[in-house]
Design a protein around this motif. Structure first.
Motif, PDB file in Angstrom:
ATOM      1  N   LYS A 225      -0.722  -3.123   1.940  1.00 53.11           N
ATOM      2  CA  LYS A 225      -2.143  -3.211   1.662  1.00 53.11           C
ATOM      3  C   LYS A 225      -2.782  -2.538   0.878  1.00 53.11           C
ATOM      4  CE  LYS A 225      -3.369  -5.021   6.391  1.00 53.11           C
ATOM      5  NZ  LYS A 225      -4.012  -5.072   7.730  1.00 53.11           N
ATOM      6  N   ASP A 226      -1.654  -1.128   0.708  1.00 55.68           N
ATOM      7  CA  ASP A 226      -1.924   0.418  -0.343  1.00 55.68           C
ATOM      8  C   ASP A 226      -1.082   0.274  -1.428  1.00 55.68           C
ATOM      9  OD1 ASP A 226      -2.740   2.551  -1.257  1.00 55.68           O
ATOM     10  OD2 ASP A 226      -1.414   3.935   0.443  1.00 55.68           O
ATOM     11  N   ALA A 227      -1.639   0.045  -2.444  1.00 57.83           N
ATOM     12  CA  ALA A 227      -2.088   0.028  -4.440  1.00 57.83           C
ATOM     13  C   ALA A 227      -0.770   0.699  -4.477  1.00 57.83           C
ATOM     14  CB  ALA A 227      -2.757  -0.686  -5.251  1.00 57.83           C
ATOM     15  N   VAL A 228      -1.271   2.106  -4.036  1.00 61.61           N
ATOM     16  CA  VAL A 228       0.222   3.427  -4.208  1.00 61.61           C
ATOM     17  C   VAL A 228       1.497   3.147  -3.709  1.00 61.61           C
ATOM     18  CG1 VAL A 228       0.281   6.154  -4.467  1.00 61.61           C
ATOM     19  CG2 VAL A 228      -1.825   5.071  -5.199  1.00 61.61           C
ATOM     20  N   ASN A 229       0.606   2.749  -2.338  1.00 60.48           N
ATOM     21  CA  ASN A 229       2.197   3.363  -1.680  1.00 60.48           C
ATOM     22  C   ASN A 229       3.317   2.072  -2.083  1.00 60.48           C
ATOM     23  OD1 ASN A 229       2.089   5.463   0.021  1.00 60.48           O
ATOM     24  ND2 ASN A 229       0.465   4.426   1.535  1.00 60.48           N
ATOM     25  N   ARG A 230       2.228   0.467  -1.943  1.00 58.79           N
ATOM     26  CA  ARG A 230       3.784  -0.454  -2.034  1.00 58.79           C
ATOM     27  C   ARG A 230       3.968  -0.399  -3.731  1.00 58.79           C
ATOM     28  NH1 ARG A 230      -0.679  -4.709  -2.665  1.00 58.79           N
ATOM     29  NH2 ARG A 230      -0.678  -3.412  -4.594  1.00 58.79           N
ATOM     30  N   LEU A 231       3.454   0.423  -4.505  1.00 58.42           N
ATOM     31  CA  LEU A 231       4.186   0.560  -6.094  1.00 58.42           C
ATOM     32  C   LEU A 231       5.935   1.604  -5.747  1.00 58.42           C
ATOM     33  CD1 LEU A 231       4.186   0.335  -9.209  1.00 58.42           C
ATOM     34  CD2 LEU A 231       2.333   2.281  -9.152  1.00 58.42           C
ATOM     35  N   TYR A 232       5.395   2.769  -5.065  1.00 62.95           N
ATOM     36  CA  TYR A 232       6.774   3.067  -5.239  1.00 62.95           C
ATOM     37  C   TYR A 232       7.846   2.876  -3.866  1.00 62.95           C
ATOM     38  CZ  TYR A 232       4.218   6.915  -7.829  1.00 62.95           C
ATOM     39  OH  TYR A 232       2.984   7.603  -9.130  1.00 62.95           O
ATOM     40  N   LEU A 233       6.899   2.637  -2.882  1.00 64.10           N
ATOM     41  CA  LEU A 233       8.114   2.612  -1.558  1.00 64.10           C
ATOM     42  C   LEU A 233       8.583   1.123  -2.061  1.00 64.10           C
ATOM     43  CD1 LEU A 233       6.279   3.281   0.787  1.00 64.10           C
ATOM     44  CD2 LEU A 233       8.405   4.520   0.135  1.00 64.10           C
ATOM     45  N   VAL A 234       8.120  -0.285  -2.746  1.00 60.91           N
ATOM     46  CA  VAL A 234       8.399  -1.442  -2.895  1.00 60.91           C
ATOM     47  C   VAL A 234       9.041  -2.112  -3.904  1.00 60.91           C
ATOM     48  CG1 VAL A 234       8.134  -4.477  -2.226  1.00 60.91           C
ATOM     49  CG2 VAL A 234       7.650  -2.591  -0.596  1.00 60.91           C
ATOM     50  N   GLU A 235       7.656  -2.253  -5.269  1.00 58.28           N
ATOM     51  CA  GLU A 235       7.955  -2.666  -6.196  1.00 58.28           C
ATOM     52  C   GLU A 235       8.606  -1.591  -7.680  1.00 58.28           C
ATOM     53  OE1 GLU A 235       3.946  -2.885  -7.451  1.00 58.28           O
ATOM     54  OE2 GLU A 235       3.311  -4.440  -5.887  1.00 58.28           O
ATOM     55  N   HIS A 236       8.244  -0.862  -7.598  1.00 58.52           N
ATOM     56  CA  HIS A 236       8.949   0.326  -8.642  1.00 58.52           C
ATOM     57  C   HIS A 236      10.513   0.109  -7.783  1.00 58.52           C
ATOM     58  CE1 HIS A 236       9.636   3.741 -10.994  1.00 58.52           C
ATOM     59  NE2 HIS A 236      10.474   3.868 -10.243  1.00 58.52           N
ATOM     60  N   PRO A 237      11.172   0.620  -6.937  1.00 64.53           N
ATOM     61  CA  PRO A 237      12.183   0.952  -6.440  1.00 64.53           C
ATOM     62  C   PRO A 237      13.163  -0.927  -6.584  1.00 64.53           C
ATOM     63  CG  PRO A 237      11.220   1.035  -5.147  1.00 64.53           C
ATOM     64  CD  PRO A 237      10.429   0.863  -5.834  1.00 64.53           C
TER      65      PRO A 237
ATOM     66  N   ILE B 236       6.882   1.312 -14.172  1.00 62.84           N
ATOM     67  CA  ILE B 236       6.602   2.506 -14.470  1.00 62.84           C
ATOM     68  C   ILE B 236       5.178   3.392 -14.201  1.00 62.84           C
ATOM     69  CG2 ILE B 236       6.425   4.127 -15.721  1.00 62.84           C
ATOM     70  CD1 ILE B 236       8.713   3.561 -17.525  1.00 62.84           C
ATOM     71  N   PRO B 237       5.019   4.271 -13.167  1.00 59.60           N
ATOM     72  CA  PRO B 237       3.544   3.982 -12.867  1.00 59.60           C
ATOM     73  C   PRO B 237       3.375   5.512 -13.971  1.00 59.60           C
ATOM     74  CG  PRO B 237       5.297   5.504 -11.171  1.00 59.60           C
ATOM     75  CD  PRO B 237       6.081   4.352 -12.080  1.00 59.60           C
ATOM     76  N   TRP B 238       2.212   4.775 -14.380  1.00 58.27           N
ATOM     77  CA  TRP B 238       1.860   5.471 -15.718  1.00 58.27           C
ATOM     78  C   TRP B 238       0.770   6.407 -15.708  1.00 58.27           C
ATOM     79  CZ3 TRP B 238       4.973   4.659 -20.002  1.00 58.27           C
ATOM     80  CH2 TRP B 238       5.597   3.416 -20.345  1.00 58.27           C
TER      81      TRP B 238
END
Length: 146
Positions: free
Chosen positions: A82-94, A139-141
């Motif tokens: 539900k949290d976009a930042v955590n989702r990016l760093y913990l799921v999507e990016h890896p 990439i977390p630009w």
């Protein structure tokens, strides 16, 4: 340790992008211009493979020493998603970058089995281009450039 690995992962990403862009555009250009596959092309694609695998290893180390990893136990998977930042760093990016490195590996492996120049360049061009797009998409630009 976390900050050191984070800095290494961030700066190594510049090298990965530079080499991957070089390998991708080299293969696309040589395919379009109907040029011969040369030893230099082999070296460029191999170097892209190596630096991307090193980045993956650095990223996996960073993932497991990151304080963000505690979000799974605190929020649960639903909370992380539900949290976009955590989702990016913990799921999507890896996840997306592991797929991108796998595509680079597949493209490199397929090109070695081919005999003609165009047949060798095509898997590099296709798989490396898809991998490059995937890398650029996750990439977390906002934190990487600042």
């Amino acid at each position: 340790m976390y900050n050191t690995v984070k800095i290494l992962h961030s700066y190594w990403a510049y090298l990965v992008l530079l080499v991957l862009i070089l390998a991708t555009f080299n293969a696309l250009y040589k395919m379009a211009a109907d040029k011969e596959y040369a030893a230099n092309d082999f070296r460029i694609s191999l170097f892209a493979l190596i630096v991307s695998h090193i980045q993956l290893l650095i990223g996996l180390i960073l993932y497991f020493v990151s304080p963000r990893l505690q979000a799974f136990s605190e929020l649960g998977m639903g909370g992380v998603m539900k949290d976009a930042v955590n989702r990016l760093y913990l799921v999507e990016h890896p996840f997306v970058n592991i797929i991108a490195v796998a595509l680079i590996t597949i493209g490199y492996s397929k090109h070695k089995k081919k005999l003609t120049s165009q047949a060798k360049l095509k898997p590099i061009a296709v798989f490396y281009t898809i991998a490059l797009v995937l890398f650029l998409s996750r990439i977390p630009w906002n934190t990487w450039i600042s």
